[in-house]
Design a protein around this motif. Structure first.
Motif, PDB file in Angstrom:
ATOM      1  N   MET A   1     -15.438  10.155  42.803  1.00 44.18           N
ATOM      2  CA  MET A   1     -14.812   9.194  43.171  1.00 44.18           C
ATOM      3  C   MET A   1     -13.391   9.351  42.844  1.00 44.18           C
ATOM      4  SD  MET A   1     -14.937   5.315  43.202  1.00 44.18           S
ATOM      5  CE  MET A   1     -16.594   5.101  43.385  1.00 44.18           C
ATOM      6  N   THR A   2     -12.176   9.164  44.018  1.00 52.07           N
ATOM      7  CA  THR A   2     -11.109   9.479  43.501  1.00 52.07           C
ATOM      8  C   THR A   2     -10.282   8.295  43.024  1.00 52.07           C
ATOM      9  OG1 THR A   2     -11.085  10.607  45.584  1.00 52.07           O
ATOM     10  CG2 THR A   2      -9.002   9.655  44.987  1.00 52.07           C
ATOM     11  N   VAL A   3      -9.479   8.348  41.812  1.00 51.59           N
ATOM     12  CA  VAL A   3      -8.826   7.337  41.247  1.00 51.59           C
ATOM     13  C   VAL A   3      -7.496   7.322  41.862  1.00 51.59           C
ATOM     14  CG1 VAL A   3      -8.168   6.494  38.879  1.00 51.59           C
ATOM     15  CG2 VAL A   3     -10.540   7.608  39.263  1.00 51.59           C
ATOM     16  N   ILE A   4      -7.026   6.140  42.134  1.00 51.67           N
ATOM     17  CA  ILE A   4      -5.670   5.683  42.709  1.00 51.67           C
ATOM     18  C   ILE A   4      -4.956   4.898  41.596  1.00 51.67           C
ATOM     19  CG2 ILE A   4      -4.338   4.951  44.431  1.00 51.67           C
ATOM     20  CD1 ILE A   4      -6.293   7.223  45.441  1.00 51.67           C
ATOM     21  N   ASP A   8       1.234   4.572  41.479  1.00 50.27           N
ATOM     22  CA  ASP A   8       1.502   5.093  42.753  1.00 50.27           C
ATOM     23  C   ASP A   8       1.334   4.026  43.886  1.00 50.27           C
ATOM     24  OD1 ASP A   8       1.653   7.420  41.192  1.00 50.27           O
ATOM     25  OD2 ASP A   8      -0.379   8.163  41.651  1.00 50.27           O
ATOM     26  N   LEU A   9       0.331   3.188  43.930  1.00 44.64           N
ATOM     27  CA  LEU A   9       0.253   2.022  44.865  1.00 44.64           C
ATOM     28  C   LEU A   9       1.634   1.172  44.973  1.00 44.64           C
ATOM     29  CD1 LEU A   9      -1.558   0.779  46.975  1.00 44.64           C
ATOM     30  CD2 LEU A   9      -2.122  -0.879  44.915  1.00 44.64           C
ATOM     31  N   ILE A  10       1.983   0.905  43.960  1.00 42.75           N
ATOM     32  CA  ILE A  10       3.231  -0.013  43.799  1.00 42.75           C
ATOM     33  C   ILE A  10       4.456   0.723  44.203  1.00 42.75           C
ATOM     34  CG2 ILE A  10       4.837  -1.306  42.183  1.00 42.75           C
ATOM     35  CD1 ILE A  10       2.415  -2.110  40.547  1.00 42.75           C
ATOM     36  N   GLY A 288      -4.779  10.154  45.249  1.00 42.13           N
ATOM     37  CA  GLY A 288      -5.068  10.373  43.873  1.00 42.13           C
ATOM     38  C   GLY A 288      -4.090  11.275  43.338  1.00 42.13           C
ATOM     39  N   ARG A 289      -3.091  12.117  44.349  1.00 41.33           N
ATOM     40  CA  ARG A 289      -2.410  12.804  43.883  1.00 41.33           C
ATOM     41  C   ARG A 289      -0.954  12.536  43.707  1.00 41.33           C
ATOM     42  NH1 ARG A 289      -3.102  17.919  47.646  1.00 41.33           N
ATOM     43  NH2 ARG A 289      -3.644  16.304  49.107  1.00 41.33           N
TER      44      ARG A 289
END
Ligand SMILES: O=C(O)C[C@H](O)C(=O)O
Length: 502
Positions: A1-4, A8-10, A288-289
């Motif tokens: 599962m990739t964690v975001i 990073d989203l904001i 996720g990076r």
């Protein structure tokens, strides 16, 4: 599962909103430049020239393409194998990004969202909330489409449910003919076909994020029914002759994007959403990076255009010495360079002024013999007198026009798009012509504003009344003192028979 990560989203959404506020996408620049090159109506060609020059100026100056920096439309597609690490709701995170982007001190964007739309319509101050939609998709990444959607084009959204045997193209063409120019053509039509009522509108909105590739489609020909329909609508809408800013011309739409979905056997739902000359969107994927990175377009993407030649032929008007002879001499289609004092006032200010007049109160500004500019500007930064300040749709002011002209002695109005019958009558009755500036050339227009001071209704935010001093502000006469409108004569002159119908 990739964690975001939430940060990073904001950061990515905030950066995307800033990026699209000043960079048109290369596909849009190419399509607009091609439309400019082939335009035959000099007035429409000049409007597109201003849009392209403005676009390049914004890319260099990193200031908004349009004063209507839009509502933040954010579509988040979350992979089923990705996990978004959020401290609150996704709406909270997207709103935080919107707030940051719209309040950035180096390039503040205009707060246009009002809360309590049925009541006080108070500006939220930071353009929140964003218009968020979500989808769970396959995969382990999060893809986000961010667009800034202007109110003028969004106002022209339409929906219908056709008989399954009816022609979608007929409905779209007939509908676009009724839209006027408030959506700032030339632009793009987003069309959603099928699904349910809400699904068709969502498809139309999504379609606007698809790349502009009409030139390729015209070159290679259609491969399926959807592409045939795109070509048919493109050809027939352009044959209407509406043209840039509704002045009449060869190009009204740069592209027609269609998305479809299965629907009920009894139904053919169709959603239509136009996008304006300030088409602004970008997409990114988070894996996720870290946050997304955006690459600025190359300045060589814009054509070299000189506006000086057009300005040399324009007539100079002194707004501080307006008199009946000058007013009577203005001709539809004439290009003017305005200098002197004018006042701003748009929707909320008009409503309030008319309410004051109804109560027998004096207005806070003396409009006698003056010009009013329908505009809600972006805040200034650095040594700017004002931020980008292009015109808003004048048609919304029609219902107030007779009252304002009669009560104040106002002599000129400046906005964009056509006036309706009620306003045309008022213009002829009070001999107060209507001029247009180019919608989508806001930064360029703002360079002609040398002083700006809020003088009334400051609680209305960008809808406050400002006193402006302008020097050589470029406008076109749209309606003369007799009520003759270029938005009627222009498109009638440029209307033609479609070359191909599927
Ligand atoms: O709100 C504005 O400044 C303009 C609006 O998008 C309009 O096109 O009427």
């Amino acid at each position: 599962m990739t964690v975001i990560r939430e940060a990073d989203l904001i950061d990515s959404i905030a950066d995307a909103l800033q990026y699209i506020s000043y960079f048109h996408a290369p596909d849009f620049i190419r399509a607009m430049a091609a439309a400019w090159a082939r335009e035959e109506n000099p007035g429409a060609k000049q409007a597109m020239a201003q849009i392209l020059v403005n676009s390049r100026m914004c890319a260099i100056g990193r200031r908004p393409i349009c004063q209507d920096t839009g509502t933040a439309n954010v579509m988040v597609q979350v992979g089923s194998q990705a996990r978004l690490e959020l401290s609150g709701s996704l709406q909270d995170a997207v709103d935080e990004a919107t707030r940051r982007a719209y309040r950035l001190d180096t390039n503040p964007l205009r707060a246009s969202v009002v809360v309590d739309p049925l009541g006080a319509r108070r500006n939220s101050g930071d353009n929140t909330p964003a218009m968020l939609s979500t989808e769970i998709v396959a995969g382990d990444k999060v893809t986000v489409h961010v667009s800034a959607k202007g109110g003028g084009s969004e106002n022209k959204a339409k929906f219908t449910v056709l008989n399954p045997s009816a022609s979608v193209a007929d409905w779209v063409v007939q509908t676009v003919e009724t839209l006027g120019a408030g959506w700032c053509p030339p632009g793009i039509l987003g069309i959603g076909v099928g699904g349910s009522a809400d699904k068709a509108m969502a498809l139309a909105k999504k379609a606007l994020n698809d790349p502009i590739d009409m030139a390729d489609l015209l070159r290679r020909g259609p491969r399926d029914r959807t592409e045939e329909l795109r070509l048919e609508i493109h050809d027939r809408v352009n044959a209407l002759g509406i043209g840039a800013q509704g002045l009449g011309g060869v190009t009204t739409v740069l592209d027609v994007k269609i998305r479809s979905f299965p629907t009920h056997a009894a139904s053919l739902p169709v959603g239509l959403i136009p996008n304006c000359a300030a088409t602004r969107h970008v997409a990114f994927t988070l894996d996720g990076r870290g946050p997304a990175r955006f690459t600025p377009p190359d300045l060589s993407d814009w054509p070299e255009i000189l506006l000086d030649q057009a300005n040399a032929q324009a007539r100079r008007i002194d707004l501080d010495t307006l008199n009946d002879a000058v007013i009577a001499s203005l001709q539809p289609g004439q290009t003017l360079l305005l200098s002197g004092t004018l006042y701003t006032g748009r929707d909320a200010a008009h409503k309030r002024m008319v309410e004051m007049l109804d109560r027998g109160e004096a207005l806070p500004v003396d409009l006698k013999g003056r010009a009013i500019y329908y505009v809600g500007p972006v805040d200034a930064v650095g040594d700017e007198a004002i931020g980008p300040a292009g015109p808003t749709t004048a048609t919304r002011m029609d219902k107030f026009t007779d009252r304002i002209l009669a009560a104040t002695g106002l002599k000129l109005m400046i906005g964009k798009a056509e006036r309706g019958p009620e306003a045309l009558e008022a213009i002829a009755r009070h001999k107060a012509p209507y001029l247009i500036a180019v919608g989508g050339a806001a930064y360029l227009v703002s360079k002609a504003i040398v002083e700006a001071e809020p003088v009334a209704f400051e609680d209305l935010g960008m809808e406050a009344i400002y006193r402006l001093k302008v020097a050589d502000m470029p406008v076109t006469v749209a309606v003369d003192s007799q009520g003759n409108s270029i938005h009627k004569t222009g498109p009638a002159l440029w209307r033609r028979t479609p070359s191909q119908t599927a």
